[in-house]
Scaffold this motif. Structure first.
Motif, mmCIF file in Angstrom:
data_model
loop_
_atom_site.group_PDB
_atom_site.id
_atom_site.type_symbol
_atom_site.label_atom_id
_atom_site.label_comp_id
_atom_site.label_asym_id
_atom_site.label_seq_id
_atom_site.Cartn_x
_atom_site.Cartn_y
_atom_site.Cartn_z
ATOM 1 N N PRO A 269 0.869 -1.463 -0.294
ATOM 2 C CA PRO A 269 -0.158 0.218 -0.153
ATOM 3 C C PRO A 269 1.107 1.478 0.033
ATOM 4 N N ARG A 270 0.557 2.539 -0.544
ATOM 5 C CA ARG A 270 1.396 3.670 -0.636
ATOM 6 C C ARG A 270 0.429 4.951 0.448
ATOM 7 N N HIS A 271 -0.326 4.042 0.923
ATOM 8 C CA HIS A 271 -1.025 5.061 1.818
ATOM 9 C C HIS A 271 -1.432 4.200 2.973
ATOM 10 N N ASP A 272 -1.902 4.858 3.957
ATOM 11 C CA ASP A 272 -2.470 3.927 5.361
ATOM 12 C C ASP A 272 -3.881 3.896 4.914
ATOM 13 N N GLN A 273 -4.276 2.970 5.165
ATOM 14 C CA GLN A 273 -5.569 2.235 5.457
ATOM 15 C C GLN A 273 -6.256 1.395 5.733
ATOM 16 N N VAL A 274 -7.803 2.210 6.488
ATOM 17 C CA VAL A 274 -8.341 1.751 7.756
ATOM 18 C C VAL A 274 -10.008 1.384 6.946
ATOM 19 N N CYS A 275 -10.377 -0.061 7.756
ATOM 20 C CA CYS A 275 -11.086 -0.655 6.887
ATOM 21 C C CYS A 275 -11.566 -1.714 7.461
ATOM 22 N N ALA A 276 -13.046 -1.980 7.796
ATOM 23 C CA ALA A 276 -14.011 -3.412 8.721
ATOM 24 C C ALA A 276 -13.425 -4.591 7.308
ATOM 25 N N GLU A 277 -13.310 -5.700 8.383
ATOM 26 C CA GLU A 277 -13.371 -7.716 7.447
ATOM 27 C C GLU A 277 -14.734 -6.886 5.840
#
Length: 358
Positions: A165-173
């Motif tokens: 990844p090139r940026h931080d990412q936050v998500c749910a499963e």
């Protein structure tokens, strides 16, 4: 109007010490810090944020670009972002990109021009303009809920794996929880399970379709492409998609809807045809929401940790601001299966009646 010098005189400290307390730029003894805070409160001193930003090159503000108005799910995420930002002393500037790539690019530029320290963005289905702008201007950013991969236009950093990844990412499963819904319906005897999928191009759409297929395979059921209809992540689209599924020569006996807005559209389509849930068609949905427990029947759903996702995105962004050179990462938060009755299961007994003799 009180000044920083007035606060320093009242607290019996230097102006530099007051500055350190306000900006957390150097450790200050607890009793000294409290004296400064007491003087600020006594004098009613308000820091000049604009002047501070000119000195520190920081505005202590975060830009948030999510389609909060058109998607109720993002409203809860917004609440999590706001609370976490405020706790850390950051203000929030909010823009709604309306899930449109061109408008998304414009609102991100607008936030950048307002000198936010960093951004939290829920990308559209085509984030190439967004990614290019953030990269060109080196804007610290966290992608929220929807992921962006290298195919969406990010150039790998020197020495980084091509798929990093090139940026931080936050998500749910997404995949496993969707598979859980399908498996549950299959365990209840359903062999034709339809899916009302989201907007093509979104990572959440891809992952929930993958989870749907995983659940079918795990239950020994074949995948039929015509049992998947795209509701484009909104109510009207889901109404059309559900009507399409119901018009098949062999329509599904059970349905999985891939977000809360599409659940509403699907229910509207069923109502218009005089069909009941779960009597005529069982229903499970991805995204729990405040009134899901008030429907009759009550909706069996996957609940996403919406506020936690928002709060985690703030934490990750602040870590990025503190350590700009660290590798980017993707964080996935677990979801919860909320078992109710729209799937066709009987209403669970009240806790007081469990285990009692007949």
């Amino acid at each position: 109007m009180a000044t920083m010098a007035d606060v320093a005189r009242s607290a019996g400290v230097s102006v530099a010490t007051v500055s350190h307390v306000l900006n957390d730029t150097r450790p200050v003894l607890p009793h000294t810090r409290q004296a400064v805070l007491d003087a600020i409160d006594l004098l009613g001193y308000t820091p000049n944020t604009l002047a501070r930003s000119l000195v520190t090159s920081r505005t202590r503000s975060i830009g948030l670009a999510v389609s909060a108005i058109s998607n109720p799910y993002f409203t809860e995420i917004l609440q999590g972002v706001e609370a976490a930002a405020l706790e850390q002393g950051y203000g929030l500037l909010i823009a709604d990109p309306h899930d449109d790539p061109v408008h998304e690019r414009k609102v991100v530029q607008l936030l950048h021009e307002r000198r936010v320290d960093g951004m939290i963005v829920a990308p559209s289905a085509d984030p190439r303009q967004l990614v290019a702008y953030l990269g060109r201007h080196q804007v610290p950013a966290v992608f929220l809920d929807r992921l962006v991969d290298t195919a969406d236009g990010e150039a790998p950093a020197d020495g980084a794996p091509a798929d990093a990844p090139r940026h931080d990412q936050v998500c749910a499963e997404s995949a496993e929880p969707t598979a859980r819904l399908v498996t549950h319906l299959a365990e209840l005897g359903h062999r034709r399970i339809g899916l009302v999928a989201g907007l093509p191009g979104l990572s959440t759409t891809r992952e929930r379709i993958a989870g749907y297929r995983l659940g079918l395979a795990g239950s020994g059921l074949p995948y039929e492409e015509r049992l998947v209809a795209h509701g484009d992540s909104e109510s009207a689209g889901a109404e059309r998609a559900t009507a399409e599924l119901l018009s098949l020569p062999a329509p599904p006996t059970a349905l999985v809807t891939a977000n809360n807005a599409m659940t509403i559209g699907a229910l509207r389509a069923l109502r218009d045809r005089g069909l009941s849930v779960p009597g005529d068609l069982a229903l499970c949905c991805f995204d729990d929401f405040a009134w899901a427990d008030l429907f009759s029947p009550r909706l069996t759903a996957v609940a996403q940790p919406s506020r936690e996702i928002g709060a985690e995105a703030v934490r990750v962004l602040l870590e990025r601001l503190a350590s700009p050179g660290r590798p980017a990462r993707t964080l996935r938060l677990p979801c919860t299966f909320v078992h109710r009755t729209s799937c066709g299961c009987p209403e669970p007994l009240p806790q007081s009646e469990k285990g009692t003799a007949p």
